[in-house]
Write a protein that holds these residues in place. Structure first.
Motif, PDB file in Angstrom:
ATOM      1  N   PHE A  37       1.112  -1.418   0.118  1.00 51.99           N
ATOM      2  CA  PHE A  37      -0.145  -0.286   0.193  1.00 51.99           C
ATOM      3  C   PHE A  37       1.063   0.836   0.506  1.00 51.99           C
ATOM      4  CE2 PHE A  37      -2.829  -2.562   2.072  1.00 51.99           C
ATOM      5  CZ  PHE A  37      -4.080  -2.832   0.776  1.00 51.99           C
ATOM      6  N   PHE A  38       2.079   1.526   1.055  1.00 52.34           N
ATOM      7  CA  PHE A  38       2.746   2.743   0.813  1.00 52.34           C
ATOM      8  C   PHE A  38       3.789   2.489  -0.378  1.00 52.34           C
ATOM      9  CE2 PHE A  38       3.534   1.723   5.834  1.00 52.34           C
ATOM     10  CZ  PHE A  38       3.079   3.138   6.259  1.00 52.34           C
ATOM     11  N   VAL A  39       4.323   1.207  -1.569  1.00 56.87           N
ATOM     12  CA  VAL A  39       4.686   1.563  -2.595  1.00 56.87           C
ATOM     13  C   VAL A  39       3.681   2.555  -3.455  1.00 56.87           C
ATOM     14  CG1 VAL A  39       5.531   0.755  -4.136  1.00 56.87           C
ATOM     15  CG2 VAL A  39       6.092  -0.363  -1.930  1.00 56.87           C
ATOM     16  N   PHE A  40       2.360   1.076  -3.512  1.00 53.06           N
ATOM     17  CA  PHE A  40       1.173   2.082  -4.124  1.00 53.06           C
ATOM     18  C   PHE A  40       0.826   3.793  -4.079  1.00 53.06           C
ATOM     19  CE2 PHE A  40      -3.217   1.359  -5.818  1.00 53.06           C
ATOM     20  CZ  PHE A  40      -2.794   1.412  -6.757  1.00 53.06           C
ATOM     21  N   ALA A  41       0.618   3.917  -2.598  1.00 53.36           N
ATOM     22  CA  ALA A  41       0.498   5.700  -2.927  1.00 53.36           C
ATOM     23  C   ALA A  41       1.769   6.075  -3.494  1.00 53.36           C
ATOM     24  CB  ALA A  41       0.622   5.998  -1.627  1.00 53.36           C
ATOM     25  N   GLY A  42       2.948   6.159  -2.984  1.00 50.08           N
ATOM     26  CA  GLY A  42       3.736   6.703  -3.808  1.00 50.08           C
ATOM     27  C   GLY A  42       4.181   6.986  -4.793  1.00 50.08           C
ATOM     28  N   GLU A  43       3.264   5.042  -5.675  1.00 50.91           N
ATOM     29  CA  GLU A  43       3.788   4.912  -7.280  1.00 50.91           C
ATOM     30  C   GLU A  43       2.423   6.241  -7.997  1.00 50.91           C
ATOM     31  OE1 GLU A  43       5.687   3.464  -9.480  1.00 50.91           O
ATOM     32  OE2 GLU A  43       7.123   3.054  -7.974  1.00 50.91           O
TER      33      GLU A  43
ATOM     34  N   GLY B 212       7.585   7.499  -0.083  1.00 53.83           N
ATOM     35  CA  GLY B 212       9.026   6.853   1.221  1.00 53.83           C
ATOM     36  C   GLY B 212      10.439   6.175   0.151  1.00 53.83           C
ATOM     37  N   SER B 213      10.251   6.173  -0.544  1.00 50.74           N
ATOM     38  CA  SER B 213      11.416   5.728  -1.562  1.00 50.74           C
ATOM     39  C   SER B 213      12.048   7.009  -2.247  1.00 50.74           C
ATOM     40  CB  SER B 213      10.339   4.779  -2.198  1.00 50.74           C
ATOM     41  OG  SER B 213      11.968   4.265  -3.277  1.00 50.74           O
ATOM     42  N   ALA B 214      13.821   6.309  -1.988  1.00 43.43           N
ATOM     43  CA  ALA B 214      14.822   7.464  -2.456  1.00 43.43           C
ATOM     44  C   ALA B 214      14.696   7.409  -4.105  1.00 43.43           C
ATOM     45  CB  ALA B 214      16.088   6.936  -1.368  1.00 43.43           C
ATOM     46  N   VAL B 215      14.593   5.960  -4.354  1.00 46.38           N
ATOM     47  CA  VAL B 215      14.734   6.312  -5.620  1.00 46.38           C
ATOM     48  C   VAL B 215      14.132   6.729  -6.947  1.00 46.38           C
ATOM     49  CG1 VAL B 215      14.761   4.466  -7.930  1.00 46.38           C
ATOM     50  CG2 VAL B 215      16.338   3.830  -5.743  1.00 46.38           C
ATOM     51  N   ALA B 216      12.483   6.559  -5.477  1.00 45.41           N
ATOM     52  CA  ALA B 216      11.567   6.679  -6.959  1.00 45.41           C
ATOM     53  C   ALA B 216      11.859   8.738  -6.443  1.00 45.41           C
ATOM     54  CB  ALA B 216      10.044   6.424  -5.718  1.00 45.41           C
TER      55      ALA B 216
ATOM     56  N   VAL C 245      20.711  13.710  -6.063  1.00 42.07           N
ATOM     57  CA  VAL C 245      20.354  12.134  -5.401  1.00 42.07           C
ATOM     58  C   VAL C 245      20.583  11.915  -4.267  1.00 42.07           C
ATOM     59  CG1 VAL C 245      22.460  10.380  -5.825  1.00 42.07           C
ATOM     60  CG2 VAL C 245      21.519  11.310  -7.519  1.00 42.07           C
ATOM     61  N   THR C 246      21.572  13.328  -3.651  1.00 41.57           N
ATOM     62  CA  THR C 246      21.833  13.031  -2.232  1.00 41.57           C
ATOM     63  C   THR C 246      20.564  13.519  -1.723  1.00 41.57           C
ATOM     64  OG1 THR C 246      23.066  15.290  -2.075  1.00 41.57           O
ATOM     65  CG2 THR C 246      24.701  12.870  -2.416  1.00 41.57           C
ATOM     66  N   SER C 247      19.445  14.553  -2.046  1.00 40.56           N
ATOM     67  CA  SER C 247      18.600  15.267  -0.925  1.00 40.56           C
ATOM     68  C   SER C 247      17.415  13.623  -0.770  1.00 40.56           C
ATOM     69  CB  SER C 247      18.102  16.056  -1.185  1.00 40.56           C
ATOM     70  OG  SER C 247      17.479  16.148  -3.054  1.00 40.56           O
ATOM     71  N   SER C 248      17.746  13.046  -2.095  1.00 42.47           N
ATOM     72  CA  SER C 248      16.749  11.927  -1.932  1.00 42.47           C
ATOM     73  C   SER C 248      16.708  10.817  -0.739  1.00 42.47           C
ATOM     74  CB  SER C 248      17.092  11.017  -3.200  1.00 42.47           C
ATOM     75  OG  SER C 248      18.186  10.494  -3.362  1.00 42.47           O
ATOM     76  N   ILE C 249      17.984  11.272  -0.122  1.00 46.38           N
ATOM     77  CA  ILE C 249      17.693  10.179   1.369  1.00 46.38           C
ATOM     78  C   ILE C 249      16.238  10.407   1.815  1.00 46.38           C
ATOM     79  CG2 ILE C 249      18.889   9.125   3.234  1.00 46.38           C
ATOM     80  CD1 ILE C 249      21.159  10.117   0.922  1.00 46.38           C
ATOM     81  N   ALA C 250      16.021  12.092   1.828  1.00 47.25           N
ATOM     82  CA  ALA C 250      14.938  12.032   2.632  1.00 47.25           C
ATOM     83  C   ALA C 250      13.994  10.838   2.673  1.00 47.25           C
ATOM     84  CB  ALA C 250      14.659  13.478   1.777  1.00 47.25           C
ATOM     85  N   GLY C 251      13.558  10.669   1.291  1.00 48.73           N
ATOM     86  CA  GLY C 251      12.603   9.984   1.016  1.00 48.73           C
ATOM     87  C   GLY C 251      12.245   8.540   2.021  1.00 48.73           C
ATOM     88  N   ILE C 252      13.704   8.305   2.485  1.00 57.48           N
ATOM     89  CA  ILE C 252      14.155   6.680   3.432  1.00 57.48           C
ATOM     90  C   ILE C 252      13.871   7.664   5.262  1.00 57.48           C
ATOM     91  CG2 ILE C 252      15.622   5.599   4.144  1.00 57.48           C
ATOM     92  CD1 ILE C 252      17.261   5.812   2.248  1.00 57.48           C
ATOM     93  N   MET C 253      14.313   9.204   4.897  1.00 58.41           N
ATOM     94  CA  MET C 253      13.908   9.395   6.493  1.00 58.41           C
ATOM     95  C   MET C 253      13.101   9.764   7.117  1.00 58.41           C
ATOM     96  SD  MET C 253      17.136   8.919   7.748  1.00 58.41           S
ATOM     97  CE  MET C 253      17.498   9.429   9.548  1.00 58.41           C
ATOM     98  N   ILE C 254      11.856  10.391   5.756  1.00 56.79           N
ATOM     99  CA  ILE C 254      11.095  10.979   6.861  1.00 56.79           C
ATOM    100  C   ILE C 254       9.816  10.386   6.065  1.00 56.79           C
ATOM    101  CG2 ILE C 254       9.553  13.018   5.776  1.00 56.79           C
ATOM    102  CD1 ILE C 254      11.914  14.680   5.332  1.00 56.79           C
TER     103      ILE C 254
ATOM    104  N   VAL D 151      27.214   0.476  -6.118  1.00 55.09           N
ATOM    105  CA  VAL D 151      25.757  -0.127  -6.221  1.00 55.09           C
ATOM    106  C   VAL D 151      24.800   0.578  -5.846  1.00 55.09           C
ATOM    107  CG1 VAL D 151      24.604  -2.221  -5.356  1.00 55.09           C
ATOM    108  CG2 VAL D 151      26.810  -1.965  -5.625  1.00 55.09           C
ATOM    109  N   GLY D 152      25.151   2.422  -6.109  1.00 53.85           N
ATOM    110  CA  GLY D 152      23.967   3.481  -6.152  1.00 53.85           C
ATOM    111  C   GLY D 152      23.410   3.802  -6.584  1.00 53.85           C
ATOM    112  N   GLY D 153      21.722   2.859  -6.473  1.00 55.48           N
ATOM    113  CA  GLY D 153      20.361   2.652  -7.511  1.00 55.48           C
ATOM    114  C   GLY D 153      20.400   4.426  -7.836  1.00 55.48           C
ATOM    115  N   CYS D 154      20.752   5.606  -6.743  1.00 56.91           N
ATOM    116  CA  CYS D 154      19.518   6.896  -6.960  1.00 56.91           C
ATOM    117  C   CYS D 154      20.465   7.310  -7.803  1.00 56.91           C
ATOM    118  CB  CYS D 154      20.266   7.455  -5.350  1.00 56.91           C
ATOM    119  SG  CYS D 154      18.684   6.724  -3.938  1.00 56.91           S
ATOM    120  N   LEU D 155      21.659   6.824  -7.458  1.00 55.52           N
ATOM    121  CA  LEU D 155      23.270   7.900  -8.473  1.00 55.52           C
ATOM    122  C   LEU D 155      23.074   7.929  -9.879  1.00 55.52           C
ATOM    123  CD1 LEU D 155      26.267   9.842  -8.213  1.00 55.52           C
ATOM    124  CD2 LEU D 155      26.842   7.148  -7.991  1.00 55.52           C
ATOM    125  N   PHE D 156      22.890   5.711 -10.064  1.00 58.02           N
ATOM    126  CA  PHE D 156      22.855   6.050 -11.246  1.00 58.02           C
ATOM    127  C   PHE D 156      21.166   5.982 -12.310  1.00 58.02           C
ATOM    128  CE2 PHE D 156      25.783   1.726  -9.781  1.00 58.02           C
ATOM    129  CZ  PHE D 156      26.453   1.855 -10.927  1.00 58.02           C
TER     130      PHE D 156
END
Length: 426
Positions: free
Chosen positions: A60-66, A108-112, A140-149, A375-380
């Protein structure tokens, strides 16, 4: 010998290109054969790992984010952030960070975050005269907020890996201050670099336009409010709150914004199914792998190794951070949460660190790993969106790495940063 087989088979499988979930499962089977245990025990551990009720919140979290990513929320958040802070020197860099902070509370996702906001911000910054490497670095670096917040499905995985005894609402609350702190330091770094390099700024559009853009972004941002508010008020469980959040996101993008096309809905659904499947397979395999780590007393052996180096709490926590940072550079975040939690959580608890605080330290460490090679997904993703080489980005990204490390050290050694909100509201 059994531990060598477990780790050796896992590393060999990884080196041969086998997906990490299957590598974990193969290693667990090899350890079971080595110990003369029935293979059925591996399947039992996998099934038990995937059968937790709380895990139902993840799809549900993933679907809401998408839905929010494909339904136009990213563009509205960027417009709001630009009207609010776009007038400062290098304003689009600060806008990028602020947008990530707002969008992180929804996806809720850094890559998203990197994919959605990068597709909007990087072309916009390029048009305004910002160099591509700066644009990618900030995105790329600010996307980590998706994991923390919150809400973050990675925190649910952490609670599961910790044995289910950690409150998910407490983890959600604990991520707010460290996430904002990290974004503030990143915004400061972006501003300092912009001033030094003479990057452009825009004219303040006036408070009327700020209010209009805020009103436009508010319905989408309310997704996070609905989810967190439902959990903290006790009206919903985490799983129920995630389902309500997904329904809210669907209604907002379909009825209020009217920007969710059938193609975008189908893409959101497909991506959600794919992501959820990958996470669930990974959870099952990692649970079986963690069973053998516990059987071989790996946490106790790591604690003994660290104590042989130093018995200082400061040094022990520093060593844990270094280990997590290194591992984060080479492995997937979800797998590391499931593997590292049962290893390092007993170590830090022995030195008085609250499990909720350690969850934030773990998230920030492994989030940083998403922005680093190899292997940095966000970087790629960021480099792919901007169509630039990773080598050119890595030459100038170090000030942003330093900003995240400052936030990480503060989160590690100042418990109040993570624990004040959970203690206050729970």
């Amino acid at each position: 010998m059994g531990l060598l087989v477990l780790l050796g088979v896992f590393m060999l499988a990884m080196l041969t290109g086998i997906p990490i979930a299957f590598a974990l499962g193969i290693a667990a089977f090899a350890a079971a054969l080595m110990e003369g245990l029935p293979e059925l025990i591996v399947f039992q551990r996998m099934v038990s790992g995937m059968s937790g009720f709380t895990l139902l919140a993840i799809p549900f979290f993933v679907f809401a984010g998408e839905l929010m990513m494909h339904g136009g929320i990213a563009l509205r958040l960027v417009r709001f952030a630009e009207t609010l802070v776009g007038q400062v020197r290098g304003g689009l860099g600060v806008v990028n960070v602020l947008s990530s902070m707002l969008f992180g509370g929804i996806s809720g996702s850094a890559v998203a975050d990197t994919s959605a906001l990068g597709s909007v911000m990087i072309p916009m910054m390029r048009e305004k005269g910002y160099p591509d490497d700066y644009s990618v670095n900030v995105t790329v670096t600010s996307s980590i907020a998706g994991i923390m917040i919150p809400p973050s499905h990675n925190m649910i995985l952490y609670a599961l890996a910790a044995g289910g005894g950690i409150s998910i609402p407490a983890l959600f609350l604990a991520g707010i201050v460290p996430g904002i702190l990290m974004c503030v330091i990143l915004a400061l770094a972006a501003y300092v670099i912009a001033v030094r390099e003479g990057y452009p700024s825009s004219k303040f559009p006036g408070w009327r336009l700020v209010l209009i853009s805020a009103a436009s972004a508010l319905p989408g941002f309310m997704t996070a409010v609905v989810i967190i508010g439902g959990v903290l008020s006790g009206i919903f469980t985490v799983t129920e709150s995630a389902a309500i959040g997904a329904i809210w996101a669907l209604l907002v993008t379909l009825i209020i914004y009217r920007s969710l096309s059938w193609e975008a809905f189908r893409t959101s659904l497909t991506q959600s199914i794919r992501t959820t499947s990958l996470v669930m397979i990974l959870v099952g395999a990692a649970t079986a792998f963690a069973y053998f780590l516990a059987l071989y007393q790996v946490p106790e052996k790591i604690m003994e190794l660290m104590l042989s180096i130093s018995d200082s709490k400061i040094m022990i926590l520093l060593m844990v951070n270094i280990a997590l940072l290194i591992l984060g550079m080479f492995m997937d975040m979800a797998a590391l949460i499931l593997i590292c939690t049962p290893i390092f959580l007993p170590v830090v608890r022995e030195y008085g660190m609250d499990p909720v605080q350690f969850g934030m330290v773990l998230m920030m460490n492994l989030g940083l790993g998403l922005t680093t090679p190899p292997v940095g997904g966000c970087l790629f993703v960021g480099c792919a969106v901007a169509k630039v080489r990773i080598e050119s980005v890595l030459k100038t990204i170090w000030p942003f790495y330093m900003a995240i490390l400052v936030a990480l050290l503060l989160t590690t050694y100042v418990p109040a940063i993570s624990l004040t909100l959970p203690n206050l509201f729970l």
